[in-house]
Design a protein around this motif. Sequence first.
Motif, mmCIF file in Angstrom:
data_model
loop_
_atom_site.group_PDB
_atom_site.id
_atom_site.type_symbol
_atom_site.label_atom_id
_atom_site.label_comp_id
_atom_site.label_asym_id
_atom_site.label_seq_id
_atom_site.Cartn_x
_atom_site.Cartn_y
_atom_site.Cartn_z
ATOM 1 N N LEU A 103 0.833 -1.202 0.000
ATOM 2 C CA LEU A 103 0.000 0.000 0.000
ATOM 3 C C LEU A 103 0.868 1.251 0.000
ATOM 4 O O LEU A 103 0.614 2.203 -0.757
ATOM 5 C CB LEU A 103 -0.924 -0.017 1.218
ATOM 6 C CG LEU A 103 -1.903 1.151 1.342
ATOM 7 C CD1 LEU A 103 -2.818 1.225 0.125
ATOM 8 C CD2 LEU A 103 -2.731 1.020 2.620
ATOM 9 N N GLN A 104 1.893 1.271 0.831
ATOM 10 C CA GLN A 104 2.801 2.421 0.871
ATOM 11 C C GLN A 104 3.476 2.636 -0.487
ATOM 12 O O GLN A 104 3.560 3.763 -0.981
ATOM 13 C CB GLN A 104 3.858 2.204 1.959
ATOM 14 C CG GLN A 104 3.307 2.259 3.373
ATOM 15 C CD GLN A 104 4.338 1.840 4.409
ATOM 16 O OE1 GLN A 104 5.390 1.292 4.087
ATOM 17 N NE2 GLN A 104 4.033 2.092 5.669
ATOM 18 N N LYS A 105 3.949 1.543 -1.084
ATOM 19 C CA LYS A 105 4.629 1.632 -2.379
ATOM 20 C C LYS A 105 3.672 2.127 -3.459
ATOM 21 O O LYS A 105 4.034 2.984 -4.282
ATOM 22 C CB LYS A 105 5.192 0.264 -2.755
ATOM 23 C CG LYS A 105 5.856 0.196 -4.122
ATOM 24 C CD LYS A 105 7.163 0.966 -4.177
ATOM 25 C CE LYS A 105 8.259 0.224 -3.450
ATOM 26 N NZ LYS A 105 9.587 0.863 -3.633
ATOM 27 N N LEU A 106 2.449 1.612 -3.470
ATOM 28 C CA LEU A 106 1.462 2.018 -4.473
ATOM 29 C C LEU A 106 1.167 3.511 -4.378
ATOM 30 O O LEU A 106 1.141 4.215 -5.397
ATOM 31 C CB LEU A 106 0.172 1.217 -4.292
ATOM 32 C CG LEU A 106 -1.006 1.627 -5.191
ATOM 33 C CD1 LEU A 106 -0.683 1.375 -6.652
ATOM 34 C CD2 LEU A 106 -2.277 0.883 -4.787
ATOM 35 N N LEU A 107 0.965 4.007 -3.175
ATOM 36 C CA LEU A 107 0.659 5.431 -3.005
ATOM 37 C C LEU A 107 1.825 6.300 -3.430
ATOM 38 O O LEU A 107 1.647 7.351 -4.066
ATOM 39 C CB LEU A 107 0.287 5.711 -1.543
ATOM 40 C CG LEU A 107 -0.991 5.033 -1.032
ATOM 41 C CD1 LEU A 107 -1.202 5.354 0.446
ATOM 42 C CD2 LEU A 107 -2.209 5.455 -1.842
ATOM 43 N N THR A 108 3.043 5.869 -3.099
ATOM 44 C CA THR A 108 4.233 6.645 -3.477
ATOM 45 C C THR A 108 4.388 6.706 -4.990
ATOM 46 O O THR A 108 4.650 7.774 -5.565
ATOM 47 C CB THR A 108 5.493 6.014 -2.850
ATOM 48 O OG1 THR A 108 5.372 6.034 -1.433
ATOM 49 C CG2 THR A 108 6.739 6.778 -3.270
ATOM 50 N N LEU A 109 4.214 5.565 -5.650
ATOM 51 C CA LEU A 109 4.437 5.498 -7.102
ATOM 52 C C LEU A 109 3.340 6.184 -7.901
ATOM 53 O O LEU A 109 3.558 6.582 -9.047
ATOM 54 C CB LEU A 109 4.563 4.041 -7.538
ATOM 55 C CG LEU A 109 5.798 3.287 -7.022
ATOM 56 C CD1 LEU A 109 5.711 1.804 -7.375
ATOM 57 C CD2 LEU A 109 7.078 3.890 -7.611
#
Length: 370
Positions: free
Chosen positions: A32-38
């Motif tokens: 989830l963190q990676k998706l939001l960042t990207l």
Amino acid sequence: MGNSINRLNVLKNIAELLNEGTDLELMLQEVLQKLLTLTNLTTGWIFLIDQHGNRTLAAHENLPPALEHNNRAPMCQGGCWCVDKFNKGTLNKASNIIECQRIEIVTKQQLGSTCGITHHATVPLKVGGERFGLLNVASPNKTFFTEEELALLEATAHQIGAAIKRIQLTKKEQELALSAERNRLARDLHDSVNQLLFSMTLTARGGKEMTNDEGVKETFGYIQQLAQQALSEMRALIWQLKPNGLENGLLQAIKSYGEMIELQVQDRVSGVGHLPSNVEEVLWRVSQEALNNCKKHAGTNEILIHIEHEKNQVNVTIEDKGVGFTFSQNQNIPTLGLSNMETRVRSVGGTFSLKSEINKGTIIQISIPF
């Protein structure tokens, strides 16, 4: 969210995380963190939803204060459009949500700032015909997600669904391997240690009969008594590792175990139903611990087991009329054995309660949905 090259880059980065993950909740949080960042989105949350519609907030990132209120109660309580649609089976692809119901509620209740978030996209987590939950993402003042954005979210959700299935299969494989190892250990104990203790019992009895010295007789008698006690405990241990008779049903296994440790097990069964193997295993282990506690501490050799089958739930009550102990519902579970029982029950989504009073006995109540 950018062009097709950026989309592929997002999917590649997330796939790398998902392929490495073995801890489900940690993996979901990191993804989830990676998706939001990207994707330059700010807020997201993942609901895991089981086949009975029970919902768990498995991951969340940067929730506005209003949704964080009272330990995220607005996220964990009540229904909403996306969850209702998921449970009805009508949410099959990524969708725009026009005004989030949870945001509407916390705004009316004035629970804090929503940081400009009013809408979110929602995507079912699924693979094949299996569905696992929902991925929701949002940003301040963002009221619409393009088809390209929804397509990327849907592809990501499919990856997450496949990873959840992989972890579930790995866990099941580990459980089967553990069961096989317990069976092997039980066989080894039976074939070696169990036989040695039996031989020791016979040798001590023979030695006692071969001597006229009273002191030696007493020593051999003591050795025989210890060997018999150790043999009894070893047989109980083997039963715990490999419950002979569980193939004939949970109740029969409990009653047989009770007979072996010299307890009188009274039983009552309400309803008819077939228990999933993992639920049956948990109830078996918990019942063993309860019977052992009764034998060691209750001061009675009688115990009642009541098994009640409902449509999608089993309720078990284990009760003795022994010496009991002082216990309040506000206290922590008082012993490691009882705490382990509660942990086992909660591991399959069940509830565990304990009641006990001095000279009034002990009651354990368990409910497990399936």
